[in-house]
Design a protein around this motif. Structure first.
Motif, PDB file in Angstrom:
ATOM      1  N   THR A  27      -8.636  -0.511  -1.853  1.00  0.00           N
ATOM      2  CA  THR A  27      -8.849  -0.601  -0.396  1.00  0.00           C
ATOM      3  C   THR A  27      -7.649  -1.302   0.223  1.00  0.00           C
ATOM      4  N   GLY A  28      -7.177  -0.822   1.319  1.00  0.00           N
ATOM      5  CA  GLY A  28      -6.083  -1.473   2.066  1.00  0.00           C
ATOM      6  C   GLY A  28      -4.766  -1.494   1.298  1.00  0.00           C
ATOM      7  N   GLU A  29      -3.836  -2.257   1.836  1.00  0.00           N
ATOM      8  CA  GLU A  29      -2.509  -2.378   1.214  1.00  0.00           C
ATOM      9  C   GLU A  29      -2.633  -3.177  -0.085  1.00  0.00           C
ATOM     10  N   LEU A  30      -1.679  -2.969  -0.977  1.00  0.00           N
ATOM     11  CA  LEU A  30      -1.668  -3.743  -2.219  1.00  0.00           C
ATOM     12  C   LEU A  30      -1.612  -5.224  -1.896  1.00  0.00           C
ATOM     13  N   ARG A  31      -2.307  -6.020  -2.722  1.00  0.00           N
ATOM     14  CA  ARG A  31      -2.293  -7.466  -2.487  1.00  0.00           C
ATOM     15  C   ARG A  31      -2.406  -8.222  -3.809  1.00  0.00           C
ATOM     16  N   GLY A  32      -2.177  -9.519  -3.723  1.00  0.00           N
ATOM     17  CA  GLY A  32      -2.403 -10.422  -4.857  1.00  0.00           C
ATOM     18  C   GLY A  32      -1.568 -10.086  -6.076  1.00  0.00           C
ATOM     19  N   ASN A  33      -2.146 -10.391  -7.247  1.00  0.00           N
ATOM     20  CA  ASN A  33      -1.409 -10.208  -8.506  1.00  0.00           C
ATOM     21  C   ASN A  33      -1.055  -8.752  -8.773  1.00  0.00           C
ATOM     22  N   ILE A  34      -1.942  -7.865  -8.360  1.00  0.00           N
ATOM     23  CA  ILE A  34      -1.671  -6.442  -8.624  1.00  0.00           C
ATOM     24  C   ILE A  34      -0.432  -6.001  -7.854  1.00  0.00           C
ATOM     25  N   LYS A  35      -0.307  -6.497  -6.647  1.00  0.00           N
ATOM     26  CA  LYS A  35       0.894  -6.184  -5.868  1.00  0.00           C
ATOM     27  C   LYS A  35       2.133  -6.722  -6.597  1.00  0.00           C
ATOM     28  N   LYS A  36       2.011  -7.962  -7.103  1.00  0.00           N
ATOM     29  CA  LYS A  36       3.158  -8.556  -7.812  1.00  0.00           C
ATOM     30  C   LYS A  36       3.513  -7.715  -9.044  1.00  0.00           C
ATOM     31  N   ILE A  37       2.505  -7.326  -9.789  1.00  0.00           N
ATOM     32  CA  ILE A  37       2.755  -6.550 -11.017  1.00  0.00           C
ATOM     33  C   ILE A  37       3.447  -5.219 -10.681  1.00  0.00           C
ATOM     34  N   ILE A  38       2.888  -4.519  -9.710  1.00  0.00           N
ATOM     35  CA  ILE A  38       3.443  -3.190  -9.377  1.00  0.00           C
ATOM     36  C   ILE A  38       4.850  -3.326  -8.821  1.00  0.00           C
ATOM     37  N   ASN A  39       5.079  -4.316  -7.992  1.00  0.00           N
ATOM     38  CA  ASN A  39       6.432  -4.514  -7.461  1.00  0.00           C
ATOM     39  C   ASN A  39       7.417  -4.877  -8.566  1.00  0.00           C
ATOM     40  N   LEU A  40       6.988  -5.762  -9.458  1.00  0.00           N
ATOM     41  CA  LEU A  40       7.890  -6.165 -10.549  1.00  0.00           C
ATOM     42  C   LEU A  40       8.289  -4.960 -11.395  1.00  0.00           C
ATOM     43  N   ILE A  41       7.297  -4.166 -11.766  1.00  0.00           N
ATOM     44  CA  ILE A  41       7.611  -3.011 -12.629  1.00  0.00           C
ATOM     45  C   ILE A  41       8.459  -1.996 -11.868  1.00  0.00           C
ATOM     46  N   SER A  42       8.081  -1.705 -10.625  1.00  0.00           N
ATOM     47  CA  SER A  42       8.811  -0.673  -9.889  1.00  0.00           C
ATOM     48  C   SER A  42      10.242  -1.109  -9.596  1.00  0.00           C
ATOM     49  N   GLN A  43      10.421  -2.401  -9.349  1.00  0.00           N
ATOM     50  CA  GLN A  43      11.743  -2.830  -8.884  1.00  0.00           C
ATOM     51  C   GLN A  43      12.587  -3.526  -9.939  1.00  0.00           C
ATOM     52  N   GLU A  44      11.950  -4.141 -10.939  1.00  0.00           N
ATOM     53  CA  GLU A  44      12.772  -4.969 -11.833  1.00  0.00           C
ATOM     54  C   GLU A  44      12.755  -4.558 -13.298  1.00  0.00           C
ATOM     55  N   ALA A  45      11.850  -3.688 -13.700  1.00  0.00           N
ATOM     56  CA  ALA A  45      11.891  -3.257 -15.102  1.00  0.00           C
ATOM     57  C   ALA A  45      13.187  -2.477 -15.298  1.00  0.00           C
ATOM     58  N   TYR A  46      13.821  -2.647 -16.467  1.00  0.00           N
ATOM     59  CA  TYR A  46      15.166  -2.088 -16.660  1.00  0.00           C
ATOM     60  C   TYR A  46      15.183  -0.571 -16.575  1.00  0.00           C
ATOM     61  N   ASP A  47      14.247  -0.012 -17.246  1.00  0.00           N
ATOM     62  CA  ASP A  47      14.216   1.439 -17.332  1.00  0.00           C
ATOM     63  C   ASP A  47      12.795   1.886 -17.088  1.00  0.00           C
ATOM     64  N   HIS A  48      12.629   3.125 -16.733  1.00  0.00           N
ATOM     65  CA  HIS A  48      11.260   3.595 -16.602  1.00  0.00           C
ATOM     66  C   HIS A  48      10.652   3.732 -17.993  1.00  0.00           C
ATOM     67  N   VAL A  49       9.512   3.087 -18.201  1.00  0.00           N
ATOM     68  CA  VAL A  49       8.834   3.183 -19.490  1.00  0.00           C
ATOM     69  C   VAL A  49       7.770   4.280 -19.375  1.00  0.00           C
ATOM     70  N   LEU A  50       7.609   5.036 -20.462  1.00  0.00           N
ATOM     71  CA  LEU A  50       6.588   6.086 -20.511  1.00  0.00           C
ATOM     72  C   LEU A  50       5.243   5.508 -20.042  1.00  0.00           C
ATOM     73  N   THR A  51       4.650   6.139 -19.042  1.00  0.00           N
ATOM     74  CA  THR A  51       3.446   5.547 -18.442  1.00  0.00           C
ATOM     75  C   THR A  51       2.309   6.562 -18.334  1.00  0.00           C
ATOM     76  N   LEU A  52       1.144   6.108 -18.722  1.00  0.00           N
ATOM     77  CA  LEU A  52      -0.069   6.931 -18.605  1.00  0.00           C
ATOM     78  C   LEU A  52      -1.008   6.227 -17.628  1.00  0.00           C
TER      79      LEU A  52
END
Ligand SMILES: NC(=O)C1=CN([C@@H]2O[C@H](COP(=O)(O)OP(=O)(O)OC[C@H]3O[C@@H](n4cnc5c(N)ncnc54)[C@H](O)[C@@H]3O)[C@@H](O)[C@H]2O)[C@@H](O)CC1
Ligand SMILES: [K+]
Length: 520
Positions: free
Chosen positions: A143-168
């Protein structure tokens, strides 16, 4: 295959649970499907390590999507893998079946981190060292915009992980809104999605479609009848549907048995469009295709395609004249279908001819391009005595119904469906994820196609394929949906050789044969 909104899916879940099917069993089936897909994906990615050396990281949110991930971790552990779990929250925030699955994961000695306890570097190292990420952060309960820890996790992976890791992704990539396909600010891109019970709209509407990768629907025990009951008739059109619908060709048929088509198209300076339409009709199974075209250019177009029968029409300044209608009317008695529009021009003579056609003929009509551009009264469509298939792109649709293009694109499904119902016709609303709508409310979202197909003449090719299939005896809605799929698939084949950059409409026609071979 049905496509549901999250609200429809929730109703299916609730009814199934109320009927006595335990929630934890639904979750276990979801987890088993997810684990099986993970196992397949690992094989496909050719990760040649012992199972317990394969780094699987499962990102787990607090809701039932997280619960699916927790149960999948347990199943994968049983199969010899050594998955790790990263909870978005602290353990004590999980409730009900999710808490139960967390307890079982603990019992099975699966390593569990809590994101709030992890330093950023450690978290990123875990992500970057993973062979596979299973994304069970957020599902249809977003519901609504991303927030809290989940927002942090998704932002970290999308913006700071070195390479795209195979994701399911479990059910839907986290951050994608199941009803619209939009992101809640950001979303995790997946290579594969294991979706439960039925497609969700967000997996097939853009931009969500670009985040979902290859989608596999998991049977979790919800009955097909339940899904149909709560669905709204929207389905995805894929190869499976295409194979079911492909028209049968009898071995002893002659050219007249496969549909006679007249294409009314072209004007001076627009000789490519009618040729693309007629050629694609011939390449889609039609035995006989006539091109009704301005007498000033008839010889020119006829000389370019040996199989074509050109019929010259009275014209002025290269555009058919009003008096051409009588000849069109006479000629229409000889054919099974009339396709009208590509490159026809859009002056008042054309407008009168289209009006006359709609008021006086009754054979199946496919209207595209200029035929749509000159319609200024929708009653003409509604009152037509025969079957109608319209194939507008968003610009033509915008002119027809008086909404701007962005309004149309934001509401493609409903607009297409309502228009088809109100005007009692089959509608193909072109664009990325083309929608085909029937007069009775059935709607398909197409699964094939690529961005290279947004090129001049691509729509003219589609008109030819639709016309051909309809003239071979299919019902209008199914002919339209199959044509859209075939067109998209031929485009994919073409792009594989030409690239999306170099792809032209002619390349789509050149690849029709490969698609017919694939489907039959
Ligand atoms: N209901 C059922 O019986 C079944 C549900 N299944 C799974 O359950 C999922 C739906 O579960 P839920 O309804 O619990 O919802 P989700 O698990 O999708 O999300 C709910 C959780 O996310 C948080 N959240 C919501 N929006 C957020 C945002 N914008 N930013 C950050 N956090 C947010 C909520 O606080 C809540 O903790 C499905 O996607 C599917 O994976 C499957 O297990 C099959 C059976
Ligand atoms: K997810």
């Amino acid at each position: 295959m049905e496509v549901l909104t999250p609200a429809m899916m929730t109703k299916c879940d609730q009814e199934t649970i109320e009927a006595g099917y335990p929630e934890i069993l639904l979750m276990e089936s979801a987890a088993l499907g997810t684990a099986k897909l993970a196992d397949e994906v690992i094989k496909e990615a050719m990760i040649y390590k012992k199972r317990d050396k394969i780094e699987i990281t499962i990102l787990v949110g607090k809701g039932n999507n997280g619960g699916d991930g927790l149960a999948a971790a347990r199943i994968l552990k049983n199969w010899g893998y050594k998955p790790k779990i990263i909870l978005s929250s602290s353990r004590d925030e999980l409730k009900g079946v999710n808490k139960k699955n967390l307890e079982l994961a603990v019992l099975n000695k699966i390593k569990i981190y809590q994101f709030p306890d992890l330093k950023k570097e450690k978290f990123l190292a875990e992500i970057n060292n993973s062979d596979l990420i299973i994304d069970a952060l957020l599902g249809t309960g977003i519901t609504g915009e991303l927030r809290g820890n989940i927002k942090k996790i998704i932002n970290l992976i999308s913006q700071e992980a070195y390479d795209h890791v195979l994701t399911l992704a479990v059910d839907i990539p986290s951050g994608i809104i199941g009803k619209t396909g939009n992101t809640a600010g950001e979303a995790l891109k997946a290579d594969y999605t294991a979706t439960m019970a039925a497609y969700k709209r967000g997996l097939i509407l853009y931009p969500g479609r670009d985040y979902s990768g290859e989608v596999q629907v998991i049977d979790i025990g919800i009955q097909k009848e339940t899904i149909e009951k709560y669905g709204d008739g929207l389905k995805i059109f894929n190869q499976q549907e295409a194979k079911k619908l492909i028209p049968y060709r009898k071995n002893y048929g002659h050219k007249g048995d496969f549909g006679k088509i007249a294409v009314l198209a072209g004007s001076r300076g627009m000789t490519g469009a009618p040729l693309l339409t007629t050629k694609s009709a011939l390449k889609s199974g039609s035995g006989l295709v006539y091109l009704l075209i301005s007498e000033e250019i008839e010889a020119l177009t006829s000389s370019q395609l040996e199989e074509l029968v050109g019929i010259p029409l009275p014209s002025q300044k290269g555009i058919i004249a009003e008096k051409a209608f009588e000849k069109i009317k006479q000629f229409s008695k000889k054919v099974d279908l009339l396709a009208v529009g590509p490159g026809l021009g859009s002056n008042t003579a054309v407008q009168k001819i289209i009006k006359n056609i709609l008021e006086q003929l009754n054979i199946p009509l496919v209207l595209d391009a200029d035929a749509l551009n000159v319609i200024n009264d929708l009653k003409l469509l509604k009152n037509y005595q025969g079957e109608l298939i319209l194939t507008p792109h968003p610009g033509e649709m915008s002119r027809l119904i008086g909404l701007n293009i962005s309004e149309i694109n934001n509401n493609r499904l409903e607009i297409a469906r309502d228009f088809a119902k109100e005007n009692n016709l089959s509608l193909v609303l072109k664009g990325a994820a083309t929608i085909t709508a029937a007069s009775d409310g059935r709607t398909y979202i197409n699964s094939s196609g690529c961005n290279g197909m947004a090129t001049a003449g691509s729509g003219d090719v589609l008109t030819g394929i639709v016309s051909s299939l309809k003239a071979q005896g299919m019902n209008s809605f199914e002919a339209a949906a199959l044509a859209v799929y075939v067109h998209g698939r031929a485009g994919e084949y073409a792009a594989a050789v030409e690239s999306n950059y170099a792809l032209t409409a002619g390349n789509i026609i050149d690849n029709l044969a490969a698609v017919w071979n694939e489907l039959t």
